[in-house]
Each structure stands twice: as structure tokens, then as C-alpha cells.
Design an enzyme around this catalytic site. Structure first.
Site, mmCIF file in Angstrom:
data_model
loop_
_atom_site.group_PDB
_atom_site.id
_atom_site.type_symbol
_atom_site.label_atom_id
_atom_site.label_comp_id
_atom_site.label_asym_id
_atom_site.label_seq_id
_atom_site.Cartn_x
_atom_site.Cartn_y
_atom_site.Cartn_z
ATOM 1 N N LYS A 187 3.095 1.947 14.154
ATOM 2 C CA LYS A 187 4.171 1.646 13.200
ATOM 3 C C LYS A 187 3.596 1.397 11.811
ATOM 4 O O LYS A 187 4.189 1.777 10.799
ATOM 5 C CB LYS A 187 4.984 0.442 13.681
ATOM 6 C CG LYS A 187 5.723 0.731 14.980
ATOM 7 C CD LYS A 187 7.134 0.181 14.959
ATOM 8 C CE LYS A 187 8.013 0.775 16.050
ATOM 9 N NZ LYS A 187 7.796 0.204 17.378
ATOM 10 N N LYS A 235 6.666 12.094 23.709
ATOM 11 C CA LYS A 235 7.610 11.034 24.065
ATOM 12 C C LYS A 235 8.951 11.224 23.370
ATOM 13 O O LYS A 235 8.992 11.512 22.166
ATOM 14 C CB LYS A 235 7.005 9.687 23.642
ATOM 15 C CG LYS A 235 7.802 8.502 24.103
ATOM 16 C CD LYS A 235 7.265 7.200 23.548
ATOM 17 C CE LYS A 235 8.380 6.215 23.356
ATOM 18 N NZ LYS A 235 8.036 5.082 22.549
ATOM 19 N N LYS A 265 13.562 7.386 19.350
ATOM 20 C CA LYS A 265 14.476 7.434 18.202
ATOM 21 C C LYS A 265 13.746 7.813 16.927
ATOM 22 O O LYS A 265 14.220 8.632 16.144
ATOM 23 C CB LYS A 265 15.167 6.081 18.033
ATOM 24 C CG LYS A 265 16.398 5.950 18.898
ATOM 25 C CD LYS A 265 16.825 4.502 19.066
ATOM 26 C CE LYS A 265 16.563 4.065 20.485
ATOM 27 N NZ LYS A 265 16.816 2.660 20.746
#
Ligand code: TYM
Length: 329
Positions: A111, A194, A197
């Protein structure tokens, strides 16, 4: 009876990865375990701090949980921010969580790399909040997809550390759980590892049949295998991985055989795949539409869930405070 606890972040609609990684099995677990399922809205603030979408996102996950079959009379279904005890446990656990270990987790590094202008302390301490969620109810088992294994490992580490530091056998070490099966990772249709979102490659439970057909049709393929029993490239393996969870074993071996004999027609495979995905998602989508406007039902479910969750949470917190040495005058 063993306790099961799991959560889903409220960052948008739920996708097939969430469903097969965790949600599908929640509905079976509620009959056999003491279950706590919650909507991780505090966690959503690490990446989505937007007051306009916070509540609609919580509502989406809540209705999707219910539509997928969670029975609020069997399981305790609650919203994380309705249980403020979790914040205190998070603070207490943070006193024994170290920068070195937190900054090394894969999801934090990921992230931080993708969003370098928003590397906030909430993101860094995401695993401590997740540990607080789990330890709050002293869960034995935590149903999650494969991507959450490392966070679970950290929860066990924090539990062990607490027990050692205060010389108690208080917290259990919770295990990742998929109802007796291996943890799964549902891939994207774009050839990526994967479905997620933030990857923008999702098949949502809310997608209507036409949208699903369109997305599946666009999935990455090639001109087909050139030799018998060829190893499948990742993007083809991904289609089979999804087929495996939505179709029957007969269907999977039919297409496997076609692949092995170089007779596979991707058009047929995609048609079947879309059809079987729709079989899973359509009943859920129809129930979502039924539930989402029933404000009084949603109010009742969340009030009842908060009450049950707080009862368990406040007991843990009372005991933790005592172990750590807090005393009233
Ligand atoms: P979230 O919202 O990212 O994911 C929710 C659940 O869906 C699973 N999942 C997948 N499983 C298989 N394949 C995929 N492509 C896929 N994408 C998502 C995740 O593994 C997860 O089980 N950090 C948690 C939220 C959380 C939590 C907790 C979970 C907060 N506190 C306490 C358990 C216990 C998460 O990943 O949310």
C-alpha cells in the site's frame, strides 16, 4: 464451543474473491460455532477516508453479508465502529507492537508503494487493529483468504507476546480457517494473481448477468495450446481456478480434458464460466435488492449485533485492564 471471528473492510461492493475467500463459509460456520462477523469500517479509513461514501459502503457490506446467508440470530453481525472497546484494545496492543515488524508486512509495503502520499499510521498499525478485532472475542478460528495469512501470524505473535509479558495464559493463538479446506486466493480475470478492489479486476456479487458475461468474455486468453498436456499459462490457470470454485468437478474435468487434447474452445469455456458465476451471484443479488431498502431491518440487525459484540468485548477489556495493572481508586 469454539469461537469464529472474521471481518470484511467496507471499501466498496463485495467481489467473488471475498465470497469464496471468506463469506461463503461464514454461512456454514454459523451453525457449528459461536460466530462474530463484522464490517471493518475503521480499517476502511486507512485508504478510503471519505464521509460521503463511508456509510453507503458499510450499508453495502451489511446487505451483502445478509444476502449471502448470514443469519443475525445465529451469528453476531456488527459494525466495528459500534464497538468502541476495540479502540482501547488497539491502543493497548500498540504499546507492544514494533515499528520494525509492522513496517515489514507485505500489505503495508504494497500500500505504501502504491500510494506514497498517504502512508498513514493507521496503515502501519492495520495488523494491530486486526489483532484487536480478533483477540477482543478471543477467537479460535479466523476464516480468511490466503492474502490474510501474514496478518493472522502477527495476531498470534501479539497474543503470545502479551501472555509472556504479563505471565498469563490469557489470549488464544487464533488459526486461519476455511472450514476444513485450504485457504484460497481467487485470481483476477486480467491475468493478475488476485481479484481485488484496488486491482480493478473484480466480478462483484452485485453485477447483473449481462455485466458478468461481458467481463468474462473480455478475460485474457490466447490462440490455445500447441501440444498435448501443455502447462497452462497463468491467465488460463486463473480461469480454471475460478471454474473450480463455481462449477461441478465434471465440468472442470471436461474442460481440462479439452485443454489436454488441444481441443479447448475458449468461447465455450467462458460461456460456461459466466453461466456458473451467475448461478452463484444472482440469488445473492436478488436478495440484496430486497434487503437494501429495509431500513428498519438493518437498524434492528446492527443494534442487536452491537449489543452482543459489546458484551463480549467489554468482558475482555475488563480482564485485560486488570492483567495490565489498571486499578480503580
Ligand atoms: P478485505 O475486505 O480486504 O477482505 C475480506 C476477506 O476477503 C478475502 N479476500 C480474498 N480471498 C480470496 N481471494 C481473493 N482474491 C480475495 N480478496 C479478498 C480476504 O482474505 C478476507 O478474508 N484485513 C481483513 C479485514 C479484517 C479482518 C479482521 C478479517 C479486519 N479485521 C479480523 C478477519 C479478522 C481484510 O482483508 O479485508
Amino acid at each position: 464451543m469454539e469461537t469464529v471471528l472474521s471481518g470484511i473492510r467496507s471499501t466498496g461492493n463485495l467481489h467473488l474473491g471475498n465470497y469464496f475467500g471468506a463469506l461463503r463459509n461464514f454461512t456454514k460456520m454459523q451453525d457449528e460455532y459461536k460466530c462474530f462477523f463484522f464490517i471493518a469500517d475503521y480499517h476502511s479509513l486507512t485508504t478510503h477516508p471519505d464521509p460521503q461514501i463511508l456509510h453507503p459502503n458499510v450499508k453495502n457490506v451489511l446487505t451483502e453479508y445478509l444476502a449471502a446467508g448470514i443469519d443475525p440470530d445465529k451469528a453476531t453481525l456488527y459494525i466495528q465502529s459500534d464497538v468502541p472497546e476495540v479502540c482501547e484494545l488497539y491502543l493497548l496492543l500498540n504499546m507492544h507492537a514494533y515499528l520494525g515488524e509492522l513496517s515489514k508486512t507485505t500489505s503495508f509495503k504494497d500500500k505504501a508503494r502504491k500510494n506514497p502520499e498517504n502512508v498513514n499510521a493507521g496503515l502501519l498499525t492495520y495488523p494491530t487493529l486486526m489483532a484487536a478485532d480478533i483477540l477482543m472475542h478471543n477467537a479460535d478460528k479466523v476464516p480468511v483468504g490466503k492474502d490474510q495469512e501474514q496478518h493472522l501470524e502477527m495476531t498470534r505473535k501479539f497474543a503470545r507476546r502479551f501472555n509472556n509479558l504479563y505471565s498469563v495464559e490469557y489470549f488464544k493463538e487464533p488459526a486461519a480457517f476455511n472450514f476444513g479446506q485450504e485457504l484460497v486466493k481467487i485470481p483476477g480475470l486480467d491475468g493478475s494473481g488476485k481479484m481485488g478492489k484496488s486491482e480493478g479486476n473484480c466480478l462483484y456479487l452485485m453485477d447483473d448477468p449481462k455485466t458478468i458475461e461481458k467481463k468474462v468474455k473480455r478475460a485474457l486468453t490466447d490462440e490455445g495450446p500447441k501440444e498435448f498436456n501443455a502447462v497452462k499459462p497463468d491467465y488460463i490457470e486463473n480461469l480454471f481456478t475460478i471454474l473450480n470454485v463455481v462449477s461441478t468437478p465434471d465440468v472442470v474435468s471436461f474442460f481440462d480434458e479439452k485443454w489436454n487434447k488441444c481441443e479447448i474452445r475458449y468461447g465455450d469455456l467462458k460461456k460456461q464460466l459466466a453461466e456458473d458465476i451467475i448461478k452463484v451471484t444472482n440469488p445473492i443479488r436478488e436478495r440484496i435488492i430486497d434487503i437494501q431498502n429495509d431500513e428498519s431491518y438493518l437498524h434492528k440487525v446492527t443494534t442487536q449485533g452491537a449489543e452482543k459484540a459489546r458484551e463480549s468485548a467489554s468482558k475482555t477489556l475488563r480482564e485485560v485492564r486488570q492483567i495490565m495493572g489498571f486499578k480503580p481508586f
